[in-house]
Each structure stands twice: as C-alpha cells, then as structure tokens.
Motif scaffolding. Structure first.
Motif, PDB file in Angstrom:
ATOM      1  N   SER A  68       0.992  -1.124  -0.004  1.00  0.00           N
ATOM      2  CA  SER A  68       0.203  -0.090  -0.246  1.00  0.00           C
ATOM      3  C   SER A  68       0.965   1.141  -0.129  1.00  0.00           C
ATOM      4  CB  SER A  68      -1.080  -0.148   1.168  1.00  0.00           C
ATOM      5  OG  SER A  68      -0.127  -0.092   2.395  1.00  0.00           O
ATOM      6  N   ALA A  69       0.167   2.349  -0.291  1.00  0.00           N
ATOM      7  CA  ALA A  69       0.920   3.683  -0.546  1.00  0.00           C
ATOM      8  C   ALA A  69       0.113   4.778  -0.346  1.00  0.00           C
ATOM      9  CB  ALA A  69       1.947   3.515  -1.691  1.00  0.00           C
ATOM     10  N   PRO A  70       0.400   6.044  -0.252  1.00  0.00           N
ATOM     11  CA  PRO A  70      -0.489   7.192  -0.370  1.00  0.00           C
ATOM     12  C   PRO A  70      -0.975   7.327  -1.784  1.00  0.00           C
ATOM     13  CG  PRO A  70       1.661   7.608   0.770  1.00  0.00           C
ATOM     14  CD  PRO A  70       2.100   6.328   0.227  1.00  0.00           C
ATOM     15  N   PRO A  71      -2.315   7.281  -1.969  1.00  0.00           N
ATOM     16  CA  PRO A  71      -2.608   7.279  -3.405  1.00  0.00           C
ATOM     17  C   PRO A  71      -2.467   8.738  -4.125  1.00  0.00           C
ATOM     18  CG  PRO A  71      -4.599   7.484  -1.596  1.00  0.00           C
ATOM     19  CD  PRO A  71      -3.232   7.107  -0.992  1.00  0.00           C
ATOM     20  N   GLU A  72      -2.251   9.439  -3.199  1.00  0.00           N
ATOM     21  CA  GLU A  72      -1.969  10.840  -3.998  1.00  0.00           C
ATOM     22  C   GLU A  72      -0.734  11.161  -4.512  1.00  0.00           C
ATOM     23  OE1 GLU A  72      -0.866  11.441   0.626  1.00  0.00           O
ATOM     24  OE2 GLU A  72      -2.820  10.710  -0.750  1.00  0.00           O
ATOM     25  N   GLU A  73       0.390  10.338  -4.062  1.00  0.00           N
ATOM     26  CA  GLU A  73       1.738  10.472  -4.342  1.00  0.00           C
ATOM     27  C   GLU A  73       1.888   9.684  -5.983  1.00  0.00           C
ATOM     28  OE1 GLU A  73       4.736   8.914  -1.831  1.00  0.00           O
ATOM     29  OE2 GLU A  73       4.010  10.336  -0.063  1.00  0.00           O
ATOM     30  N   THR A  74       2.563  10.347  -6.645  1.00  0.00           N
ATOM     31  CA  THR A  74       2.666  10.435  -8.333  1.00  0.00           C
ATOM     32  C   THR A  74       3.068   8.863  -8.556  1.00  0.00           C
ATOM     33  OG1 THR A  74       3.141  12.543  -8.551  1.00  0.00           O
ATOM     34  CG2 THR A  74       3.754  11.134 -10.330  1.00  0.00           C
ATOM     35  N   PHE A  75       4.155   8.438  -7.747  1.00  0.00           N
ATOM     36  CA  PHE A  75       4.756   7.061  -8.159  1.00  0.00           C
ATOM     37  C   PHE A  75       4.408   5.893  -7.185  1.00  0.00           C
ATOM     38  CE2 PHE A  75       7.827  10.418  -9.522  1.00  0.00           C
ATOM     39  CZ  PHE A  75       7.455  10.327 -10.797  1.00  0.00           C
ATOM     40  N   SER A  76       3.245   6.018  -6.536  1.00  0.00           N
ATOM     41  CA  SER A  76       2.824   4.819  -5.461  1.00  0.00           C
ATOM     42  C   SER A  76       2.516   3.664  -6.452  1.00  0.00           C
ATOM     43  CB  SER A  76       1.709   5.252  -4.881  1.00  0.00           C
ATOM     44  OG  SER A  76       1.693   6.134  -3.799  1.00  0.00           O
ATOM     45  N   ALA A  77       2.113   3.558  -7.478  1.00  0.00           N
ATOM     46  CA  ALA A  77       1.821   2.556  -8.229  1.00  0.00           C
ATOM     47  C   ALA A  77       3.019   2.030  -8.566  1.00  0.00           C
ATOM     48  CB  ALA A  77       0.954   2.591  -9.540  1.00  0.00           C
ATOM     49  N   VAL A  78       3.946   2.639  -9.057  1.00  0.00           N
ATOM     50  CA  VAL A  78       5.297   1.984  -9.539  1.00  0.00           C
ATOM     51  C   VAL A  78       5.957   1.517  -8.398  1.00  0.00           C
ATOM     52  CG1 VAL A  78       7.418   2.904 -10.349  1.00  0.00           C
ATOM     53  CG2 VAL A  78       5.214   3.694 -11.457  1.00  0.00           C
ATOM     54  N   ASN A  79       6.200   2.447  -7.246  1.00  0.00           N
ATOM     55  CA  ASN A  79       6.945   1.832  -6.075  1.00  0.00           C
ATOM     56  C   ASN A  79       6.374   0.538  -5.446  1.00  0.00           C
ATOM     57  OD1 ASN A  79       8.399   4.252  -6.019  1.00  0.00           O
ATOM     58  ND2 ASN A  79       6.890   5.270  -4.681  1.00  0.00           N
ATOM     59  N   THR A  80       5.130   0.320  -5.591  1.00  0.00           N
ATOM     60  CA  THR A  80       4.551  -0.855  -5.075  1.00  0.00           C
ATOM     61  C   THR A  80       4.699  -1.984  -5.894  1.00  0.00           C
ATOM     62  OG1 THR A  80       2.326  -0.323  -5.852  1.00  0.00           O
ATOM     63  CG2 THR A  80       3.024  -0.020  -3.425  1.00  0.00           C
ATOM     64  N   ALA A  81       4.747  -1.734  -7.229  1.00  0.00           N
ATOM     65  CA  ALA A  81       5.025  -2.848  -8.247  1.00  0.00           C
ATOM     66  C   ALA A  81       6.522  -3.265  -8.405  1.00  0.00           C
ATOM     67  CB  ALA A  81       4.601  -2.278  -9.671  1.00  0.00           C
ATOM     68  N   CYS A  82       7.244  -2.263  -8.090  1.00  0.00           N
ATOM     69  CA  CYS A  82       8.664  -2.610  -8.140  1.00  0.00           C
ATOM     70  C   CYS A  82       9.083  -3.523  -6.647  1.00  0.00           C
ATOM     71  CB  CYS A  82       9.860  -1.318  -7.805  1.00  0.00           C
ATOM     72  SG  CYS A  82      10.016  -0.416  -9.364  1.00  0.00           S
ATOM     73  N   ALA A  83       8.369  -3.264  -5.663  1.00  0.00           N
ATOM     74  CA  ALA A  83       8.697  -4.124  -4.477  1.00  0.00           C
ATOM     75  C   ALA A  83       7.949  -5.577  -4.581  1.00  0.00           C
ATOM     76  CB  ALA A  83       7.925  -3.189  -3.282  1.00  0.00           C
ATOM     77  N   ALA A  84       6.878  -5.460  -5.486  1.00  0.00           N
ATOM     78  CA  ALA A  84       6.281  -6.618  -5.807  1.00  0.00           C
ATOM     79  C   ALA A  84       7.240  -7.632  -6.680  1.00  0.00           C
ATOM     80  CB  ALA A  84       4.827  -6.620  -6.132  1.00  0.00           C
ATOM     81  N   THR A  85       7.969  -6.960  -7.751  1.00  0.00           N
ATOM     82  CA  THR A  85       8.513  -7.568  -8.503  1.00  0.00           C
ATOM     83  C   THR A  85       9.843  -8.442  -7.823  1.00  0.00           C
ATOM     84  OG1 THR A  85       8.098  -6.080 -10.434  1.00  0.00           O
ATOM     85  CG2 THR A  85      10.000  -7.512 -10.516  1.00  0.00           C
ATOM     86  N   ASN A  86      10.485  -7.505  -6.703  1.00  0.00           N
ATOM     87  CA  ASN A  86      11.513  -8.103  -6.000  1.00  0.00           C
ATOM     88  C   ASN A  86      10.955  -9.322  -5.181  1.00  0.00           C
ATOM     89  OD1 ASN A  86      13.220  -6.115  -6.791  1.00  0.00           O
ATOM     90  ND2 ASN A  86      13.596  -5.564  -4.683  1.00  0.00           N
ATOM     91  N   VAL A  87       9.589  -9.162  -4.641  1.00  0.00           N
ATOM     92  CA  VAL A  87       9.248 -10.443  -3.797  1.00  0.00           C
ATOM     93  C   VAL A  87       9.169 -11.644  -4.733  1.00  0.00           C
ATOM     94  CG1 VAL A  87       7.119 -11.316  -2.620  1.00  0.00           C
ATOM     95  CG2 VAL A  87       8.174  -9.053  -2.161  1.00  0.00           C
ATOM     96  N   CYS A  88       8.334 -11.517  -6.028  1.00  0.00           N
ATOM     97  CA  CYS A  88       8.378 -12.579  -6.812  1.00  0.00           C
ATOM     98  C   CYS A  88       9.521 -13.257  -6.976  1.00  0.00           C
ATOM     99  CB  CYS A  88       7.726 -12.128  -8.081  1.00  0.00           C
ATOM    100  SG  CYS A  88       5.915 -11.591  -8.119  1.00  0.00           S
ATOM    101  N   ILE A  89      10.691 -12.595  -7.643  1.00  0.00           N
ATOM    102  CA  ILE A  89      12.036 -13.086  -7.792  1.00  0.00           C
ATOM    103  C   ILE A  89      12.567 -13.674  -6.755  1.00  0.00           C
ATOM    104  CG2 ILE A  89      14.277 -12.365  -8.675  1.00  0.00           C
ATOM    105  CD1 ILE A  89      12.892 -10.076 -10.321  1.00  0.00           C
TER     106      ILE A  89
END
Length: 180
Positions: free
Chosen positions: A94-115
């Motif tokens: 999760s992240a602050p929805p108003e921050e510009t890069f929240s979706a990107v930040n969480t997707a990068c973290a998810a990618t690291n978890v998957c790998i």
C-alpha cells in the motif's frame, strides 16, 4: 539460485499447497520488498491469518463477479476459482494514493518479492484483484495494519506450488528494439 536464473524461472503460480511458509523465508521476502527501487513511500503488510485470507478471498471473488470487467468476471465464473488460489501468505503493498509514483513503487517491491520467492523455492503470483475489496473496506485496511492515508495497490501471493489448475500461457512480448 542467482538473480538471473530466478528471473528466468519465475512464473505466476495459481495453486498452492496447504503447507505454511517458514518465517525466515517471509523475512527474506520482506527484505526484498524493502530494498526495491522506489521514488516515495510504501508499506508492506504480510497476511498469514487463514480467517482473514478467507474473507479477502470471498470478498474479492464477489467483487470480481460484479465488476463489469469481462476478464475478471470470466475468471470468477470458472468452476472452483479462488482469487487467492489457496496461498498461505498474501503480501499487500500500500502507499499514499495521492503520491505520483505509488503504483510504480509498489510494483517494483512486488517484483522483488516474486523474484526472491522463486530463488527461495516458493511460488508466487502478482495480484491486483484484492484491491477491489481492500480499497473500499477501510475497516479491514485498519485491521490488517495499513497506515492511515494509505491505499492498496497490489499484492503477491506466496506459498509452495501445488498442482496447477488455472494456468495461463506465459507471454513473451515482441516489443524490444535496439537503437545503436
């Protein structure tokens, strides 16, 4: 397993054994998420409580059926389909929805978890469907520990791979070019 081999071997696992994931491995996955490239804040919530996982699964299935999205409705209509695929661990980002890069930040973290999960011998699956129910359910978000003002963007299912039931073809995009 080295990083390149883990990236090559990674796949979306859509069926899990009932076996619990060791706390040490979960700790390694959290470390992988925390060390993802980022341009802002995000929060990691690890859910292993079977009752809560069941509630999230059921609410997500219901939301998928009512979504109006053809793909989500077709998946939800499959016999025996469960959006969390019986995974014993759900890592929500999760992240602050108003921050510009929240979706990107969480997707990068998810990618690291998957790998990292692949390198640890675990199955994983990147998911966004739980956001259909967790986003609007502020009470559940508080209960599972999302910080105030944060919204769910994505999650990763984790567990030991079971017999595949809802496998889809792995797509390899042809959209690569080199400009030299």
């Amino acid at each position: 397993m080295d990083a390149i081999k883990a990236i090559e071997a990674r796949k979306s696992v859509r069926s899990y054994q009932g076996r619990a994931v060791e706390k040490e491995k979960i700790g390694t996955l959290v470390m992988a998420a925390k060390n993802a490239p980022k341009a802002g804040n995000f929060h990691i919530t690890v859910i292993t409580n079977k009752e809560i996982l069941g509630k999230i699964n059921d609410a997500t299935l219901d939301a998928m059926k009512k979504s109006g999205n053809e793909f989500l409705m077709s998946r939800a209509a499959l016999d025996g389909y469960m959006p969390l695929y019986g995974a014993p661990v759900l890592i929500m980002l999760s992240a602050p929805p108003e921050e510009t890069f929240s979706a990107v930040n969480t997707a990068c973290a998810a990618t690291n978890v998957c790998i990292a999960a692949t390198a640890l011998g675990l199955g994983s699956c990147y998911v966004v469907s739980p956001t259909l129910t967790l986003g609007p359910d502020k009470e559940m978000c508080r209960k599972i520990g999302f910080p105030e003002g944060y919204a769910p963007f994505c999650g990763v299912l984790i567990g030991y791979a079971g017999e595949e039931k809802f496998t889809t073809e792995r797509h390899s995009p042809d959209n690569v070019n080199f400009y030299e």
